[in-house]
Design a protein around this motif. Sequence first.
Motif, PDB file in Angstrom:
ATOM      1  N   GLY A  32       0.784  -1.230   0.000  1.00  0.00           N
ATOM      2  CA  GLY A  32       0.000   0.000   0.000  1.00  0.00           C
ATOM      3  C   GLY A  32       0.814   1.276   0.000  1.00  0.00           C
ATOM      4  N   ILE A  33       0.408   2.226   0.826  1.00  0.00           N
ATOM      5  CA  ILE A  33       1.056   3.534   0.884  1.00  0.00           C
ATOM      6  C   ILE A  33       2.510   3.396   1.317  1.00  0.00           C
ATOM      7  CG2 ILE A  33       1.059   5.745   2.115  1.00  0.00           C
ATOM      8  CD1 ILE A  33      -1.986   5.651   2.086  1.00  0.00           C
ATOM      9  N   ILE A  83       8.863   7.961   7.893  1.00  0.00           N
ATOM     10  CA  ILE A  83       7.507   7.824   7.367  1.00  0.00           C
ATOM     11  C   ILE A  83       6.739   6.912   8.311  1.00  0.00           C
ATOM     12  CG2 ILE A  83       6.083   7.283   5.373  1.00  0.00           C
ATOM     13  CD1 ILE A  83       8.188   9.436   4.806  1.00  0.00           C
ATOM     14  N   ASN A  84       5.941   7.496   9.171  1.00  0.00           N
ATOM     15  CA  ASN A  84       5.114   6.735  10.112  1.00  0.00           C
ATOM     16  C   ASN A  84       3.830   6.324   9.398  1.00  0.00           C
ATOM     17  OD1 ASN A  84       6.404   6.464  12.691  1.00  0.00           O
ATOM     18  ND2 ASN A  84       6.170   8.668  12.995  1.00  0.00           N
ATOM     19  N   ASN A  85       3.873   5.163   8.783  1.00  0.00           N
ATOM     20  CA  ASN A  85       2.761   4.739   7.939  1.00  0.00           C
ATOM     21  C   ASN A  85       2.002   3.533   8.483  1.00  0.00           C
ATOM     22  OD1 ASN A  85       1.289   4.230   5.238  1.00  0.00           O
ATOM     23  ND2 ASN A  85       2.488   2.352   5.523  1.00  0.00           N
ATOM     24  N   ALA A  86       2.612   2.709   9.306  1.00  0.00           N
ATOM     25  CA  ALA A  86       1.974   1.467   9.745  1.00  0.00           C
ATOM     26  C   ALA A  86       0.605   1.732  10.360  1.00  0.00           C
ATOM     27  CB  ALA A  86       2.864   0.748  10.758  1.00  0.00           C
ATOM     28  N   THR A  91      -8.139   5.129  -0.396  1.00  0.00           N
ATOM     29  CA  THR A  91      -6.924   4.835  -1.155  1.00  0.00           C
ATOM     30  C   THR A  91      -6.918   3.362  -1.533  1.00  0.00           C
ATOM     31  OG1 THR A  91      -5.757   6.515   0.132  1.00  0.00           O
ATOM     32  CG2 THR A  91      -4.411   4.983  -1.162  1.00  0.00           C
ATOM     33  N   ARG A  92      -6.596   3.070  -2.778  1.00  0.00           N
ATOM     34  CA  ARG A  92      -6.565   1.677  -3.225  1.00  0.00           C
ATOM     35  C   ARG A  92      -5.389   0.950  -2.578  1.00  0.00           C
ATOM     36  NH1 ARG A  92      -7.954   4.774  -7.714  1.00  0.00           N
ATOM     37  NH2 ARG A  92     -10.052   4.369  -8.503  1.00  0.00           N
ATOM     38  N   SER A  93      -5.698   0.038  -1.663  1.00  0.00           N
ATOM     39  CA  SER A  93      -4.672  -0.715  -0.939  1.00  0.00           C
ATOM     40  C   SER A  93      -5.332  -1.934  -0.313  1.00  0.00           C
ATOM     41  CB  SER A  93      -4.026   0.156   0.145  1.00  0.00           C
ATOM     42  OG  SER A  93      -4.936   0.385   1.197  1.00  0.00           O
ATOM     43  N   GLU A  94      -4.572  -2.658   0.518  1.00  0.00           N
ATOM     44  CA  GLU A  94      -5.106  -3.834   1.192  1.00  0.00           C
ATOM     45  C   GLU A  94      -5.912  -3.484   2.435  1.00  0.00           C
ATOM     46  OE1 GLU A  94      -1.821  -6.258   2.228  1.00  0.00           O
ATOM     47  OE2 GLU A  94      -1.416  -6.927   0.189  1.00  0.00           O
ATOM     48  N   PHE A  95      -5.940  -2.209   2.815  1.00  0.00           N
ATOM     49  CA  PHE A  95      -6.561  -1.810   4.082  1.00  0.00           C
ATOM     50  C   PHE A  95      -7.973  -2.361   4.231  1.00  0.00           C
ATOM     51  CE2 PHE A  95      -9.176   1.033   6.630  1.00  0.00           C
ATOM     52  CZ  PHE A  95      -8.400   1.220   7.767  1.00  0.00           C
ATOM     53  N   ALA A 135      -0.286   8.427  -6.020  1.00  0.00           N
ATOM     54  CA  ALA A 135      -0.701   9.836  -6.016  1.00  0.00           C
ATOM     55  C   ALA A 135      -0.676  10.411  -4.598  1.00  0.00           C
ATOM     56  CB  ALA A 135      -2.101   9.967  -6.618  1.00  0.00           C
ATOM     57  N   VAL A 136      -1.133   9.627  -3.634  1.00  0.00           N
ATOM     58  CA  VAL A 136      -1.123  10.060  -2.239  1.00  0.00           C
ATOM     59  C   VAL A 136       0.305  10.344  -1.782  1.00  0.00           C
ATOM     60  CG1 VAL A 136      -1.503   9.268   0.141  1.00  0.00           C
ATOM     61  CG2 VAL A 136      -3.265   8.897  -1.601  1.00  0.00           C
ATOM     62  N   VAL A 137       1.209   9.440  -2.117  1.00  0.00           N
ATOM     63  CA  VAL A 137       2.601   9.574  -1.692  1.00  0.00           C
ATOM     64  C   VAL A 137       3.254  10.796  -2.317  1.00  0.00           C
ATOM     65  CG1 VAL A 137       4.890   8.526  -1.967  1.00  0.00           C
ATOM     66  CG2 VAL A 137       2.979   7.174  -1.099  1.00  0.00           C
TER      67      VAL A 137
END
Length: 271
Positions: A16-17, A88-91, A189-193, A216-218
């Motif tokens: 994902g992100i 990058i605190n993304n988890a 956002t298109r991801s596994e979330f 695009a988000v990134v």
Amino acid sequence: MTKARPLSLITGASAGIGAAFASALAARGHDLVLTARRTDRLEALAEELRGQHGVNATVLTCDLADPHAVEQLCTTLEERGLQVDWLINNAGYGVPGRFDQNDWPVHADFLRVLVTAPTELAWRLIRGMRELGYGRIVNVASLAGHVPGTAGHTLYAASKAYMIKFSQSLALENQELGVHACALCPGFTRSEFHDVTGTRSLVSKMPAFMWQNAEAVVQEGIDAVERGEAVHVTGWFNRTVKSLFKLMPDRLALRMSAKQSKRYRAQDSAG
């Protein structure tokens, strides 16, 4: 001053992100430290980015729900002589269902991953950034942090609102020292979330214009933190939603949020 090859630490980098951040920063010439729970995915991504961009990519498997994980991770970085320039605190993930229907350890793990761990990582790493006079911290928050909370996923919006306020204060404290902090606030956002939270069938009904891809988000996030923005909401649709809710009376905003959330939130009955 910016190093020729900045080092970026990305949490939740396996998909994902997080994976999109790894790819975008590697393309900019950053060396990487990739962390998540799935070693196989991290190793595959690291190998791909080494081959594509000639960067150094270090894999450090880590479960941020462990109360000692951040300290151990930072000790390993220090032992290897790795000075982090970009954090990058993304988890993150969601816990679907009504608040009282999940066991407390489930909520405790969630809060450690989405609130405590990113805060501790920033605390441990920002000192080195301040000493060097350069650093970037991106806290991946959400549009959910700007709108009223909803039934189901009870702690999610609250955790993201915290990250927004935390980022604002962090930005103000460090802006004179070349260290930028930014809360990045995407919407859908298109991801596994949504697969993980079991809401894929619900959110798949949402119109295409409401969605962004991770890349695009990134890109918006990188541009925003470089500009020194403390908070950045991605995409025209999400910015419009944020503005509309900000203008509404609280009671009306909460009523509308409750109505719309049924379309994409996993909820349990009140009884």
